[in-house]
Write an enzyme that holds these catalytic residues in place. Structure first.
Site, short mmCIF file in Angstrom:
data_model
loop_
_atom_site.label_atom_id
_atom_site.label_comp_id
_atom_site.label_asym_id
_atom_site.label_seq_id
_atom_site.Cartn_x
_atom_site.Cartn_y
_atom_site.Cartn_z
N ASP A 310 0.89 -1.17 0.00
CA ASP A 310 0.00 0.00 0.00
C ASP A 310 0.93 1.21 0.00
OD1 ASP A 310 -2.01 1.83 0.21
OD2 ASP A 310 -2.67 1.24 2.19
N CYS A 363 -3.99 4.94 -2.48
CA CYS A 363 -5.22 5.71 -2.27
C CYS A 363 -5.13 7.00 -3.09
CB CYS A 363 -5.45 6.00 -0.78
SG CYS A 363 -4.11 6.87 0.04
#
Length: 414
Positions: A310, A363
Site C-alpha cells: 500500500d 489511495c
C-alpha cells in the site's frame, strides 16, 4: 522628574480570536507551504486547547472544501483581486465559511477575524463581508473543485467523475468500519445500526464518539474506509501462510490480514504511525510482527507467500476526509511519488515466493500512481502476471461515497 516611559499592555486577545488565528495558520501551512493539514495541526494550534483546537481544524478544513467558491464570492465583491495569500483574503475566507457553512452568527464570525487584520485591510474585510452577508449571498450546494484538479481528473476519468467528486466534498463522509469477524456482520449491524456494503463492513451516518461505541474497546472492529479494505481482501484466507504488509501503519490492512489467518510482518518507517499500529493490534488482540524500517532499506529473512504494498502516494483519493490534498498536490509531487512507488515495487517483487501473490494499492486518483505504475512494472517484470484485474475505485462507486483507490493483484510465476 516624572518618568515618561510607555507602559505596553499585553491584554489577552478577545474570546475566539486565538482560534481563528490558528485556523489561518493552518490554511497558510497548507496553501503556501504545501503541508498536510493534520501534520500542521500541532504547531498551528499550539496556543489553543480542547474544543478550540477542534474548531480551528473544522474552520480550516471547511474552508479548504469550499475554497474556489469562497474566493469567487470574495472576488465578486472587491474592485481589485486580492493576492491569494493576502491577510484580507484569508480573513474573509474564514469569516464567510463560519457564517455560511458552520452556522456561526455573522456578527461573531466577523468580530473574531477583524483583530487579525491591521490597517486598511480591516476596513476592506468588514466592508466586503457586510456586503456579501446583507446581499444574501450563499455558497453553492455542490462545491467546485480547484480548477487544476478538475482539469486533471476530467482528462483522466471524465466529467461524470468530476461531478461525483464535487458531490463527495460537500460534507464530511460517513464512518466505515471493518469487522474482525465478517461472519458477525448481521450481529454487529443489530448492535450499531447502519448499513452493510459487504460482509465484514458497516457504514454509520450517525454515531457516538468512536472510543465510546460498542465493540471498539474489545477490538471487534476498526475504522477503515470501504475502498481501503479491498486490497487485503484480494489475498483471502491466510491459513497460516506468510505475508509482508509494507507501508503498513496505522494498521487497517495488517489487522485484516491477521484476522484472516495470515502470519503478518508489518513494516513502516514512521515511529508515530508504528505506535498507532501497535495500539490497534493490542486493542484487537490480533498478532503481527511489527518492524520499523524504511522499505527501501529493509530486507526480509525469507521470501513470503504474499506481499501487500500500500504504497506512499499523493493520497488524492482521500480528499473527502482530507480536503487539503486538493490544494497541495501538484503534478511534480505526483511524479516524485510515482517514482518512489516504482522503487518500492522493484524491491518488493523479489520478496514474493514463486507462485506467490503481490498486491499493489494506492489511495490515489492519479493514473501515474495506478495504471501507469502497473504497466511499467509488468514490462520490467515478465515473471509477474495480473491475477485479479486492476480495480480503479472512483468516488461514488458505493452509495454514500468512498475513497478513491487503485488496487491490483499479481502472481509470480512458479
Amino acid at each position: 522628574m516624572a518618568r515618561t516611559d510607555t507602559v505596553h499592555s499585553h491584554a489577552p486577545e478577545p474570546l475566539g480570536v486565538p482560534t481563528r488565528r490558528a485556523a489561518i495558520k493552518l490554511l497558510d501551512a497548507v496553501l503556501r507551504r504545501g503541508e498536510a493539514l493534520e501534520a500542521a495541526l500541532p504547531a498551528a494550534t499550539r496556543m489553543v486547547h480542547g474544543p478550540d483546537r477542534g474548531l480551528a481544524h473544522a474552520i480550516a478544513a471547511e474552508t479548504l472544501r469550499r475554497l474556489p467558491d469562497l474566493d469567487a464570492l470574495i472576488d465578486g465583491a472587491t474592485e481589485r483581486v486580492l493576492p491569494p495569500d493576502a491577510k484580507a483574503r484569508m480573513a474573509l475566507r474564514i469569516a464567510l465559511v463560519q457564517a455560511l457553512v458552520l452556522g456561526t452568527p455573522a456578527h461573531a464570525a466577523i468580530a473574531t477575524v477583524l483583530p487579525l487584520v491591521d490597517g486598511g485591510p480591516r476596513k476592506l474585510v468588514h466592508g466586503v463581508f457586510g456586503t456579501l452577508i446583507r446581499g444574501g449571498q450563499l455558497l453553492p450546494e455542490v462545491p467546485a473543485l480547484p480548477a487544476d484538479v478538475e482539469a486533471r481528473w476530467a482528462a483522466a476519468w471524465g466529467e461524470a467523475m468530476v461531478e461525483e467528486a464535487e458531490r463527495a466534498i460537500a460534507a464530511p463522509p460517513p464512518l466505515d468500519i471493518t469487522l474482525a469477524d465478517p461472519a458477525r456482520t448481521d450481529e454487529w449491524q443489530g448492535v450499531l445500526g447502519g448499513t452493510s456494503l459487504m460482509p465484514g463492513h458497516l457504514r454509520l451516518d450517525e454515531h457516538a464518539p468512536v472510543p465510546d461505541m460498542a465493540g471498539f474497546g474489545e477490538g471487534a472492529w476498526w475504522v477503515q474506509d470501504v475502498a481501503a479494505s479491498l486490497p487485503a481482501q484480494l489475498l483471502g484466507a491466510g491459513d497460516g501462510r506468510t505475508v509482508l504488509d509494507l507501508c503498513a501503519a496505522p494498521g487497517g490492512k495488517t489487522m485484516q490480514l491477521a484476522a484472516a489467518g495470515w502470519r503478518v510482518t508489518a513494516v513502516d518507517q514512521s515511529g508515530s504511525r508504528i505506535k498507532r499500529l501497535r495500539e490497534n493490534l493490542f486493542r484487537t488482540r490480533l498478532k503481527a510482527e511489527v518492524v520499523q524500517a524504511d522499505v527501501l532499506a529493509f530486507a526480509p529473512n525469507a521470501p513470503a507467500d504474499a506481499v501487500l504494498v500500500d504504497a506512499p502516494c499523493s493520497a488524492t483519493g482521500i480528499f473527502r476526509r482530507h480536503p487539503d490534498v486538493l490544494h497541495r498536490v501538484h503534478p511534480a509531487l505526483i511524479a516524485d511519488l510515482a517514482a518512489l512507488q516504482g522503487r518500492i515495487l522493484k524491491r518488493a517483487a523479489d520478496w514474493v515466493k514463486p507462485g506467490g501473490r503481490l498486491v499493489f494499492a494506492t489511495c490515489s486518483l492519479e493514473p501515474a500512481e495506478g495504471e501507469a505504475q502497473l504497466a511499467a512494472f509488468l514490462e520490467a517484470r515478465p515473471d509477474f502476471a495480473v491475477a485479479d484485474a486492476a480495480d480503479r475505485v472512483l468516488p461514488g462507486r458505493y452509495a454514500g461515497g468512498n475513497d478513491g483507490f487503485f488496487v491490483v493483484g499479481l502472481v509470480r510465476a512458479g
